[in-house]
Design a protein around this motif. Sequence first.
Motif, mmCIF file in Angstrom:
data_model
loop_
_atom_site.group_PDB
_atom_site.id
_atom_site.type_symbol
_atom_site.label_atom_id
_atom_site.label_comp_id
_atom_site.label_asym_id
_atom_site.label_seq_id
_atom_site.Cartn_x
_atom_site.Cartn_y
_atom_site.Cartn_z
ATOM 1 N N GLU A 17 0.850 -1.185 0.000
ATOM 2 C CA GLU A 17 0.000 0.000 0.000
ATOM 3 C C GLU A 17 0.891 1.242 0.000
ATOM 4 O O GLU A 17 1.951 1.245 0.613
ATOM 5 N N ALA A 18 0.456 2.276 -0.699
ATOM 6 C CA ALA A 18 1.211 3.536 -0.723
ATOM 7 C C ALA A 18 1.129 4.200 0.649
ATOM 8 O O ALA A 18 0.071 4.221 1.273
ATOM 9 N N GLN A 19 2.255 4.752 1.112
ATOM 10 C CA GLN A 19 2.304 5.453 2.388
ATOM 11 C C GLN A 19 2.008 6.947 2.228
ATOM 12 O O GLN A 19 1.694 7.625 3.187
ATOM 13 N N ASN A 20 2.126 7.441 0.977
ATOM 14 C CA ASN A 20 1.799 8.832 0.666
ATOM 15 C C ASN A 20 1.450 8.903 -0.826
ATOM 16 O O ASN A 20 1.548 7.900 -1.527
ATOM 17 N N LYS A 21 1.085 10.073 -1.324
ATOM 18 C CA LYS A 21 0.617 10.178 -2.709
ATOM 19 C C LYS A 21 1.728 10.042 -3.749
ATOM 20 O O LYS A 21 1.451 9.872 -4.925
ATOM 21 N N LYS A 22 3.004 10.091 -3.330
ATOM 22 C CA LYS A 22 4.114 9.913 -4.267
ATOM 23 C C LYS A 22 4.486 8.440 -4.457
ATOM 24 O O LYS A 22 5.258 8.113 -5.343
ATOM 25 N N GLU A 23 3.957 7.562 -3.603
ATOM 26 C CA GLU A 23 4.294 6.146 -3.683
ATOM 27 C C GLU A 23 3.282 5.381 -4.526
ATOM 28 O O GLU A 23 2.124 5.795 -4.667
ATOM 29 N N LEU A 24 3.737 4.265 -5.100
ATOM 30 C CA LEU A 24 2.910 3.444 -5.988
ATOM 31 C C LEU A 24 2.407 2.206 -5.248
ATOM 32 O O LEU A 24 3.205 1.395 -4.782
ATOM 33 N N PRO A 25 1.079 2.031 -5.150
ATOM 34 C CA PRO A 25 0.557 0.794 -4.564
ATOM 35 C C PRO A 25 0.515 -0.308 -5.628
ATOM 36 O O PRO A 25 0.347 -0.030 -6.817
ATOM 37 N N PHE A 26 0.690 -1.562 -5.209
ATOM 38 C CA PHE A 26 0.598 -2.676 -6.157
ATOM 39 C C PHE A 26 0.302 -3.970 -5.417
ATOM 40 O O PHE A 26 0.380 -4.032 -4.196
ATOM 41 N N ARG A 27 -0.050 -4.997 -6.202
ATOM 42 C CA ARG A 27 -0.346 -6.323 -5.652
ATOM 43 C C ARG A 27 0.732 -7.301 -6.089
ATOM 44 O O ARG A 27 1.364 -7.113 -7.133
ATOM 45 N N LYS A 28 0.920 -8.338 -5.314
ATOM 46 C CA LYS A 28 1.885 -9.381 -5.643
ATOM 47 C C LYS A 28 1.626 -9.883 -7.066
ATOM 48 O O LYS A 28 0.487 -10.149 -7.437
ATOM 49 N N GLY A 29 2.685 -9.947 -7.879
ATOM 50 C CA GLY A 29 2.579 -10.423 -9.258
ATOM 51 C C GLY A 29 2.358 -9.338 -10.292
ATOM 52 O O GLY A 29 2.492 -9.593 -11.486
ATOM 53 N N TRP A 41 15.257 3.123 -4.055
ATOM 54 C CA TRP A 41 13.860 3.302 -4.455
ATOM 55 C C TRP A 41 13.766 3.340 -5.974
ATOM 56 O O TRP A 41 14.653 3.857 -6.653
ATOM 57 N N LEU A 42 12.688 2.794 -6.494
ATOM 58 C CA LEU A 42 12.421 2.796 -7.931
ATOM 59 C C LEU A 42 11.167 3.606 -8.208
ATOM 60 O O LEU A 42 10.250 3.659 -7.387
ATOM 61 N N GLU A 43 11.120 4.199 -9.391
ATOM 62 C CA GLU A 43 9.902 4.872 -9.844
ATOM 63 C C GLU A 43 9.372 4.059 -11.013
ATOM 64 O O GLU A 43 10.122 3.638 -11.895
ATOM 65 N N GLY A 44 8.073 3.818 -10.991
ATOM 66 C CA GLY A 44 7.469 3.036 -12.053
ATOM 67 C C GLY A 44 6.044 3.468 -12.328
ATOM 68 O O GLY A 44 5.501 4.353 -11.659
ATOM 69 N N ILE A 45 5.454 2.801 -13.339
ATOM 70 C CA ILE A 45 4.066 3.081 -13.722
ATOM 71 C C ILE A 45 3.290 1.767 -13.708
ATOM 72 O O ILE A 45 3.751 0.751 -14.239
ATOM 73 N N LEU A 46 2.110 1.809 -13.111
ATOM 74 C CA LEU A 46 1.202 0.666 -13.084
ATOM 75 C C LEU A 46 -0.221 1.184 -13.225
ATOM 76 O O LEU A 46 -0.628 2.072 -12.470
ATOM 77 N N ARG A 50 1.738 6.697 -11.656
ATOM 78 C CA ARG A 50 3.197 6.792 -11.509
ATOM 79 C C ARG A 50 3.538 6.975 -10.038
ATOM 80 O O ARG A 50 2.879 7.747 -9.336
ATOM 81 N N GLY A 51 4.600 6.261 -9.560
ATOM 82 C CA GLY A 51 4.972 6.423 -8.160
ATOM 83 C C GLY A 51 6.237 5.677 -7.792
ATOM 84 O O GLY A 51 6.810 4.937 -8.598
ATOM 85 N N TRP A 52 6.670 5.883 -6.553
ATOM 86 C CA TRP A 52 7.915 5.323 -6.016
ATOM 87 C C TRP A 52 7.621 4.142 -5.098
ATOM 88 O O TRP A 52 6.573 4.085 -4.464
ATOM 89 N N PHE A 53 8.597 3.226 -4.988
ATOM 90 C CA PHE A 53 8.481 2.065 -4.109
ATOM 91 C C PHE A 53 9.873 1.491 -3.850
ATOM 92 O O PHE A 53 10.799 1.717 -4.631
#
Length: 113
Positions: A17-29, A41-46, A50-53
């Motif tokens: 889960e994203a901790q703030n609006k700049k982070e990217l939430p995602f699911r396993k897989g 840290w990486l920046e990506g798009i899903l 767009r966000g960091w993780f």
Amino acid sequence: MAFVTLELELVALYTREAQNKKELPFRKGDKIAFLRRRGDWLEGILHGKRGWFPLNYVKIFDKKTGLQVNQKTLLQAPDLQAWPANCSRAEVEQIMAKFLMTRPNKKEMKQRL
């Protein structure tokens, strides 16, 4: 100066889960498009977002070869977003080989030229 973008595919190892609006939430897989790395840290798009993780939440693959990228070596690089386009193909291949778990041998390098 023109740049050549490094094409990596990131596969989520865990749900996050994203901790703030700049982070990217995602699911396993989930497969995340790579944009750049800053520190561990990486920046990506899903899904258009767009966000960091953190780097340790994903497995990293070279899109071209399908080989997994060594995360420890990846962290030693100053910036993996792009390289100058004036690099020769052999130079780019050698740079890429540094970040892959297996390096091409001399015969494979000659075939790629």
